[in-house]
Design a protein around this motif. Structure first.
Motif, short mmCIF file in Angstrom:
data_model
loop_
_atom_site.label_atom_id
_atom_site.label_comp_id
_atom_site.label_asym_id
_atom_site.label_seq_id
_atom_site.Cartn_x
_atom_site.Cartn_y
_atom_site.Cartn_z
N ASP A 141 25.23 29.54 36.82
CA ASP A 141 26.27 30.55 36.82
C ASP A 141 25.66 31.81 37.43
N ALA A 142 24.69 31.67 38.37
CA ALA A 142 24.25 32.50 38.90
C ALA A 142 24.97 33.18 40.40
N ILE A 143 26.01 32.41 40.75
CA ILE A 143 26.95 33.04 41.87
C ILE A 143 28.27 32.96 41.33
N ILE A 144 28.98 33.89 41.74
CA ILE A 144 30.64 33.88 41.41
C ILE A 144 31.17 34.84 42.47
N VAL A 145 32.24 34.58 43.08
CA VAL A 145 33.20 34.93 44.08
C VAL A 145 33.79 36.06 43.16
N ASN A 146 33.49 37.34 44.07
CA ASN A 146 34.34 38.47 43.66
C ASN A 146 35.69 38.21 44.07
N PRO A 147 36.69 38.53 43.04
CA PRO A 147 38.14 38.40 43.27
C PRO A 147 38.50 39.38 44.16
N GLU A 148 37.80 40.80 44.34
CA GLU A 148 38.28 41.75 44.87
C GLU A 148 37.96 41.76 46.59
N THR A 149 36.58 41.35 46.73
CA THR A 149 36.17 41.14 48.03
C THR A 149 36.14 39.70 48.58
N GLY A 150 36.27 38.83 47.73
CA GLY A 150 36.63 37.39 48.27
C GLY A 150 35.17 36.87 48.60
N LEU A 151 34.23 37.58 48.23
CA LEU A 151 32.72 36.85 48.75
C LEU A 151 31.83 36.74 47.39
N PRO A 152 30.98 35.48 47.80
CA PRO A 152 30.02 35.21 46.44
C PRO A 152 29.27 36.36 46.28
N GLU A 153 28.69 36.58 45.26
CA GLU A 153 27.71 37.43 44.88
C GLU A 153 26.75 36.63 43.85
N VAL A 154 25.41 37.03 44.26
CA VAL A 154 24.43 36.11 43.51
C VAL A 154 23.69 36.99 42.30
N ASP A 155 23.54 36.60 41.39
CA ASP A 155 22.82 37.59 40.12
C ASP A 155 21.50 36.87 40.19
N GLU A 156 20.55 37.94 40.74
CA GLU A 156 19.20 37.62 40.95
C GLU A 156 18.46 37.43 39.56
N PHE B 47 33.43 31.50 61.36
CA PHE B 47 31.92 31.48 60.78
C PHE B 47 31.78 32.18 59.58
N GLY B 48 32.85 32.83 59.11
CA GLY B 48 32.98 33.56 57.85
C GLY B 48 33.14 32.64 56.56
N CYS B 49 32.87 33.45 55.48
CA CYS B 49 32.79 32.73 54.19
C CYS B 49 34.53 32.59 53.84
N LEU B 50 34.65 31.26 53.47
CA LEU B 50 36.22 30.86 53.03
C LEU B 50 36.52 31.40 51.67
N GLY B 51 35.57 31.61 50.90
CA GLY B 51 35.93 32.27 49.38
C GLY B 51 36.22 31.31 48.60
N CYS B 52 36.32 30.15 48.60
CA CYS B 52 36.99 29.27 47.75
C CYS B 52 36.21 28.69 46.58
N GLY B 53 34.91 29.00 46.65
CA GLY B 53 34.00 29.01 45.23
C GLY B 53 33.47 27.57 45.34
N ASP B 54 33.04 27.07 46.41
CA ASP B 54 32.35 25.88 46.32
C ASP B 54 30.79 26.04 45.76
N CYS B 55 30.34 26.95 46.28
CA CYS B 55 29.01 27.38 45.82
C CYS B 55 29.06 27.94 44.36
N GLU B 56 30.07 28.36 43.99
CA GLU B 56 30.23 28.77 42.43
C GLU B 56 30.07 27.66 41.65
N ARG B 57 31.10 26.78 42.11
CA ARG B 57 30.95 25.32 41.26
C ARG B 57 29.80 24.61 41.20
N VAL B 58 29.03 24.53 42.13
CA VAL B 58 27.97 23.69 42.13
C VAL B 58 26.55 24.23 41.32
N CYS B 59 26.54 25.70 41.16
CA CYS B 59 25.56 26.34 40.64
C CYS B 59 25.33 25.91 39.24
#
Length: 281
Positions: A148-163, A133-145
């Motif tokens: 440029d409001a969502i970026i995968v953090n390379p350290e955590t591997g999780l997407p982060e949203v710029d509000e 169920f966890g995030c796969l961290g491949c950045g599909d969400c980042e690529r479709v935004c």
């Protein structure tokens, strides 16, 4: 031949005038007030269709049910002023990633040596941590935004949203194959305080925590503490859920969660441990 051509030309001219569709010039004016990015967040295919809906609504005297998330209140107030109508109020929203399985909390157990695509990995693979169920961290969400409001953090591997950049267009929601991203209200206070369950794992507690130390284990402590306040938390299939329309962002559920599966945009105070009763010698 010249006469025949002239006859056909006359017929075509008459047909073009007879069956011409006269478009309301206000559509062009309203379309210029919209962002023009055609994101579809308003529920229409593009800004042109949204402008047409606004003009139709103005004809009936009510456009309060229409809203453009990227344009926000400024654009809608301008359109409302143009028509002389009340645009109503719309809750400000933002995309929220509901997974806390960082590389520290959910260490990698396997390696997927193929295309970096969340959709592909979800179809054939449980994920690097073993959590289905966890995030796969491949950045599909980042690529479709588109903002440029969502970026995968390379350290955590999780997407982060710029509000500040997020417009709640919902493209990232559609792109995530594991339904980890949700459009939620930014918060009911000026500081945009909000709380959410930062996990989507419905497995039983022991199995869920085996793959991720911050997973929801379905203990129900958050439900119990909230039942005494507003009853904003429910438990379904071993997973808690916080209703943003009911939650008052008191943060008490954050403090009682034993795994840290509840996230908040503010520091929540954990309850003090109860003092042991003195035992009479």
């Amino acid at each position: 031949m010249a006469g025949t051509a002239a006859l056909f030309a006359a017929v075509l001219f008459w047909a073009s005038r007879r069956f011409a569709v006269h478009e309301d010039p206000r559509i062009d004016t309203v379309a210029e007030m919209l962002p023009g990015i055609n994101c579809g967040a308003c529920g229409f295919p593009g800004c042109r269709q949204m402008a047409e809906a606004l003009v139709r609504g103005a004809e009936s005297g009510d456009i309060s049910g229409l809203f453009c998330p990227p344009g926000g209140g400024d654009a809608m107030n301008e359109i409302g002023g143009f028509f002389g109508l009340d645009v109503g109020s719309e809750k400000q929203t933002v995309a929220v990633v509901r997974c806390g399985g960082s590389r520290d909390a959910a260490p990698s157990r396997t390696v997927f040596d193929a295309a970096q695509s969340c959709a592909l990995q979800h179809a054939v693979h449980a994920g690097r941590s073993g959590c289905p169920f966890g995030c796969l961290g491949c950045g599909d969400c980042e690529r479709v935004c588109p903002f440029d409001a969502i970026i995968v953090n390379p350290e955590t591997g999780l997407p982060e949203v710029d509000e500040q950049r997020c417009t709640s267009c919902g493209k990232c929601v559609v792109a995530c194959p594991r339904d980890l991203i949700q459009i939620r209200p930014v918060g009911k206070t000026r500081k945009h305080k909000r709380v959410w369950i930062n996990c989507r794992n419905t497995q039983k507690g022991g199995l869920a925590k085996k793959n991720c130390s911050v997973s929801c284990i379905g203990c129900g402590k958050c439900v119990k503490v909230c039942d005494d306040i507003v009853q904003a938390i429910t438990m379904d299939n071993n997973l808690a859920y916080i209703d943003p329309d009911i939650c008052i962002s008191c943060g008490k559920c954050v403090g009682v969660c034993p795994t840290g599966a509840i996230a908040a945009t503010f520091p929540a105070v954990r309850p003090k441990p109860k003092k042991k009763e003195a035992v009479d010698a």
